[in-house]
Design a protein around this motif. Structure first.
Motif, mmCIF file in Angstrom:
data_model
loop_
_atom_site.group_PDB
_atom_site.id
_atom_site.type_symbol
_atom_site.label_atom_id
_atom_site.label_comp_id
_atom_site.label_asym_id
_atom_site.label_seq_id
_atom_site.Cartn_x
_atom_site.Cartn_y
_atom_site.Cartn_z
ATOM 1 N N VAL A 4 -13.505 -75.503 10.930
ATOM 2 C CA VAL A 4 -13.708 -75.292 9.496
ATOM 3 C C VAL A 4 -14.167 -76.622 8.903
ATOM 4 O O VAL A 4 -13.463 -77.628 9.045
ATOM 5 C CB VAL A 4 -12.414 -74.821 8.808
ATOM 6 C CG1 VAL A 4 -12.600 -74.732 7.299
ATOM 7 C CG2 VAL A 4 -11.983 -73.477 9.377
ATOM 8 N N GLU A 5 -15.316 -76.599 8.280
ATOM 9 C CA GLU A 5 -15.889 -77.859 7.776
ATOM 10 C C GLU A 5 -16.161 -77.792 6.290
ATOM 11 O O GLU A 5 -16.653 -76.775 5.767
ATOM 12 C CB GLU A 5 -17.184 -78.179 8.529
ATOM 13 C CG GLU A 5 -16.955 -78.471 9.999
ATOM 14 C CD GLU A 5 -17.987 -79.385 10.600
ATOM 15 O OE1 GLU A 5 -18.832 -78.879 11.340
ATOM 16 O OE2 GLU A 5 -17.953 -80.600 10.317
ATOM 17 N N GLN A 6 -15.849 -78.885 5.633
ATOM 18 C CA GLN A 6 -16.121 -79.022 4.206
ATOM 19 C C GLN A 6 -16.753 -80.376 3.944
ATOM 20 O O GLN A 6 -16.418 -81.360 4.614
ATOM 21 C CB GLN A 6 -14.817 -78.948 3.392
ATOM 22 C CG GLN A 6 -14.084 -77.639 3.490
ATOM 23 C CD GLN A 6 -12.860 -77.624 2.590
ATOM 24 O OE1 GLN A 6 -11.733 -77.672 3.053
ATOM 25 N NE2 GLN A 6 -13.113 -77.529 1.289
ATOM 26 N N ASP A 7 -17.629 -80.428 2.959
ATOM 27 C CA ASP A 7 -18.173 -81.700 2.503
ATOM 28 C C ASP A 7 -17.021 -82.440 1.808
ATOM 29 O O ASP A 7 -16.453 -81.924 0.862
ATOM 30 C CB ASP A 7 -19.305 -81.437 1.519
ATOM 31 C CG ASP A 7 -19.987 -82.708 1.046
ATOM 32 O OD1 ASP A 7 -19.364 -83.790 1.058
ATOM 33 O OD2 ASP A 7 -21.160 -82.604 0.633
ATOM 34 N N PRO A 8 -16.686 -83.649 2.263
ATOM 35 C CA PRO A 8 -15.530 -84.329 1.676
ATOM 36 C C PRO A 8 -15.730 -84.793 0.235
ATOM 37 O O PRO A 8 -14.758 -85.061 -0.474
ATOM 38 C CB PRO A 8 -15.313 -85.523 2.620
ATOM 39 C CG PRO A 8 -16.630 -85.748 3.254
ATOM 40 C CD PRO A 8 -17.258 -84.400 3.384
ATOM 41 N N GLY A 9 -17.039 -84.900 -0.189
ATOM 42 C CA GLY A 9 -17.311 -85.372 -1.533
ATOM 43 C C GLY A 9 -17.125 -86.887 -1.612
ATOM 44 O O GLY A 9 -17.303 -87.583 -0.615
ATOM 45 N N PRO A 10 -16.760 -87.448 -2.777
ATOM 46 C CA PRO A 10 -16.418 -86.675 -3.964
ATOM 47 C C PRO A 10 -17.632 -86.146 -4.715
ATOM 48 O O PRO A 10 -18.693 -86.732 -4.668
ATOM 49 C CB PRO A 10 -15.661 -87.681 -4.822
ATOM 50 C CG PRO A 10 -16.230 -89.002 -4.446
ATOM 51 C CD PRO A 10 -16.579 -88.906 -2.994
ATOM 52 N N TRP A 102 -7.299 -75.086 8.612
ATOM 53 C CA TRP A 102 -7.506 -75.701 7.305
ATOM 54 C C TRP A 102 -8.692 -76.648 7.348
ATOM 55 O O TRP A 102 -8.840 -77.433 8.287
ATOM 56 C CB TRP A 102 -6.267 -76.502 6.904
ATOM 57 C CG TRP A 102 -5.070 -75.660 6.621
ATOM 58 C CD1 TRP A 102 -4.275 -75.031 7.527
ATOM 59 C CD2 TRP A 102 -4.516 -75.362 5.330
ATOM 60 N NE1 TRP A 102 -3.272 -74.354 6.888
ATOM 61 C CE2 TRP A 102 -3.395 -74.544 5.537
ATOM 62 C CE3 TRP A 102 -4.871 -75.719 4.027
ATOM 63 C CZ2 TRP A 102 -2.610 -74.068 4.487
ATOM 64 C CZ3 TRP A 102 -4.084 -75.259 2.972
ATOM 65 C CH2 TRP A 102 -2.974 -74.437 3.215
ATOM 66 N N GLY A 103 -9.511 -76.588 6.337
ATOM 67 C CA GLY A 103 -10.528 -77.612 6.162
ATOM 68 C C GLY A 103 -9.890 -78.888 5.631
ATOM 69 O O GLY A 103 -8.767 -78.862 5.119
ATOM 70 N N ALA A 104 -10.627 -79.990 5.744
ATOM 71 C CA ALA A 104 -10.107 -81.287 5.295
ATOM 72 C C ALA A 104 -10.221 -81.470 3.784
ATOM 73 O O ALA A 104 -9.661 -82.420 3.241
ATOM 74 C CB ALA A 104 -10.807 -82.420 6.021
ATOM 75 N N GLY A 105 -10.958 -80.575 3.128
ATOM 76 C CA GLY A 105 -11.002 -80.602 1.673
ATOM 77 C C GLY A 105 -12.240 -81.239 1.092
ATOM 78 O O GLY A 105 -12.885 -82.088 1.722
ATOM 79 N N THR A 106 -12.567 -80.799 -0.127
ATOM 80 C CA THR A 106 -13.653 -81.372 -0.920
ATOM 81 C C THR A 106 -13.046 -81.938 -2.191
ATOM 82 O O THR A 106 -12.370 -81.212 -2.931
ATOM 83 C CB THR A 106 -14.706 -80.311 -1.291
ATOM 84 O OG1 THR A 106 -15.342 -79.825 -0.112
ATOM 85 C CG2 THR A 106 -15.750 -80.894 -2.234
ATOM 86 N N LYS A 107 -13.300 -83.204 -2.433
ATOM 87 C CA LYS A 107 -12.733 -83.841 -3.623
ATOM 88 C C LYS A 107 -13.672 -83.657 -4.801
ATOM 89 O O LYS A 107 -14.869 -83.927 -4.710
ATOM 90 C CB LYS A 107 -12.497 -85.325 -3.366
ATOM 91 C CG LYS A 107 -11.781 -86.025 -4.513
ATOM 92 C CD LYS A 107 -11.354 -87.438 -4.120
ATOM 93 C CE LYS A 107 -10.545 -88.078 -5.230
ATOM 94 N NZ LYS A 107 -10.045 -89.429 -4.840
ATOM 95 N N LEU A 108 -13.105 -83.202 -5.904
ATOM 96 C CA LEU A 108 -13.864 -82.978 -7.136
ATOM 97 C C LEU A 108 -13.311 -83.873 -8.233
ATOM 98 O O LEU A 108 -12.106 -83.893 -8.464
ATOM 99 C CB LEU A 108 -13.763 -81.509 -7.551
ATOM 100 C CG LEU A 108 -14.388 -81.118 -8.878
ATOM 101 C CD1 LEU A 108 -15.907 -81.317 -8.844
ATOM 102 C CD2 LEU A 108 -14.050 -79.682 -9.238
ATOM 103 N N ILE A 109 -14.207 -84.597 -8.895
ATOM 104 C CA ILE A 109 -13.823 -85.439 -10.022
ATOM 105 C C ILE A 109 -14.629 -84.990 -11.229
ATOM 106 O O ILE A 109 -15.863 -85.028 -11.197
ATOM 107 C CB ILE A 109 -14.100 -86.930 -9.726
ATOM 108 C CG1 ILE A 109 -13.301 -87.379 -8.499
ATOM 109 C CG2 ILE A 109 -13.750 -87.789 -10.940
ATOM 110 C CD1 ILE A 109 -13.664 -88.775 -8.024
ATOM 111 N N ILE A 110 -13.933 -84.561 -12.257
ATOM 112 C CA ILE A 110 -14.588 -84.152 -13.501
ATOM 113 C C ILE A 110 -14.509 -85.332 -14.462
ATOM 114 O O ILE A 110 -13.421 -85.844 -14.748
ATOM 115 C CB ILE A 110 -13.924 -82.918 -14.118
ATOM 116 C CG1 ILE A 110 -13.849 -81.783 -13.094
ATOM 117 C CG2 ILE A 110 -14.682 -82.488 -15.373
ATOM 118 C CD1 ILE A 110 -15.178 -81.295 -12.606
ATOM 119 N N LYS A 111 -15.666 -85.726 -14.969
ATOM 120 C CA LYS A 111 -15.731 -86.894 -15.846
ATOM 121 C C LYS A 111 -15.965 -86.467 -17.296
ATOM 122 O O LYS A 111 -16.734 -85.546 -17.551
ATOM 123 C CB LYS A 111 -16.844 -87.819 -15.383
ATOM 124 C CG LYS A 111 -16.616 -88.399 -13.999
ATOM 125 C CD LYS A 111 -17.640 -89.446 -13.659
ATOM 126 C CE LYS A 111 -17.343 -90.111 -12.342
ATOM 127 N NZ LYS A 111 -16.064 -90.819 -12.334
#
Lengths: 112, 114
Positions: A4-10, A102-111
């Motif tokens: 399972v792969e996710q773009d880590p972002g942020p 589980w994927g490693a997650g994608t970090k989202l930052i709302i500015k």
């Protein structure tokens, strides 16, 4: 390659914008799909399940593409409080047992 | 929020020492799990329990043991801690093994092995 792969972002997104990210899975035997949200230094919490026909929960829309083996999460009218890491989870059956990947997650930052 | 607590919440220990982490639930759920979370990795299952005294291995069980003598408590033991076991450990509970959307997590334990 991870199952399972996710773009880590942020992903850095201005408040009010729409943002989408994907999660790809490699095992075609995967049966069920979920999005979890994890705030910084906190535990994961279920955001929503992903249904075959796609589903919506307020500003959040989840979709499944079995042919291309990915799920997506779209967030409309993003809020500062949406800043978090979004984890993709895939359930599949293996040897008469169920396994969650589980994927490693994608970090989202709302500015602002 | 589901009634799950973990103790300790933070621990620093030295290589070679034994460490026990505790997970306590007040929901009377049958299933309990121990995961570890490391940067760049998804949550990985260490061990899980499907009842009192009933446990099974997960994908990263080497170096860990568990015990469940009561429905509400699930202990994770590192018999001889190593630096590779530095991680954040999450306990989770669920009513159903087949329904991950019923799984709830504890607040986590940050373990550092020097």
């Amino acid at each position: 390659r991870k199952e399972v792969e996710q773009d880590p972002g942020p992903f850095n997104v201005p408040e009010g914008a729409t943002v989408a990210f994907n999660c790809t899975y490699s095992n075609s035997a995967s049966q069920s799909f979920f999005w979890y949200r994890q705030d910084c230094r906190k535990e994961p919490k279920l955001l929503m399940s992903v249904y075959s026909s796609g589903n919506e929960d307020g500003r959040f829309t989840a979709q499944l593409n079995r042919a291309s083996q990915y799920i997506s999460l779209l967030i409309r009218d993003s809020k500062l409080s949406d800043s978090a890491t979004y984890l993709c989870v895939v359930r599949r059956e293996m040897d008469s047992n169920y396994q969650l990947i589980w994927g490693a997650g994608t970090k989202l930052i709302i500015k602002p | 929020d589901a009634g799950i607590t973990q103790s300790p919440r933070h621990k620093v220990t030295e290589t070679g020492t034994p460490v026990t982490l505790r997970c306590h639930q007040t929901e009377n759920h049958r299933y309990m799990y121990w995961y570890r979370q490391d940067p760049g990795h998804g949550l990985r299952l260490i061990h899980y329990s499907y009842g009192v005294k009933d446990t099974d291995k997960g994908e990263v069980s080497d170096g860990y043991s568990v015990s469940r003598s009561k429905t509400e408590d699930f202990l994770l033991t590192l018999e001889s801690a190593t630096s590779s076991q530095t991680s954040v450990y999450f306990c989770a509970i669920s009513e159903s093994r087949e329904r991950p959307d019923t799984q709830y997590f504890g607040p986590g334990t940050r373990l550092t092995v020097l």
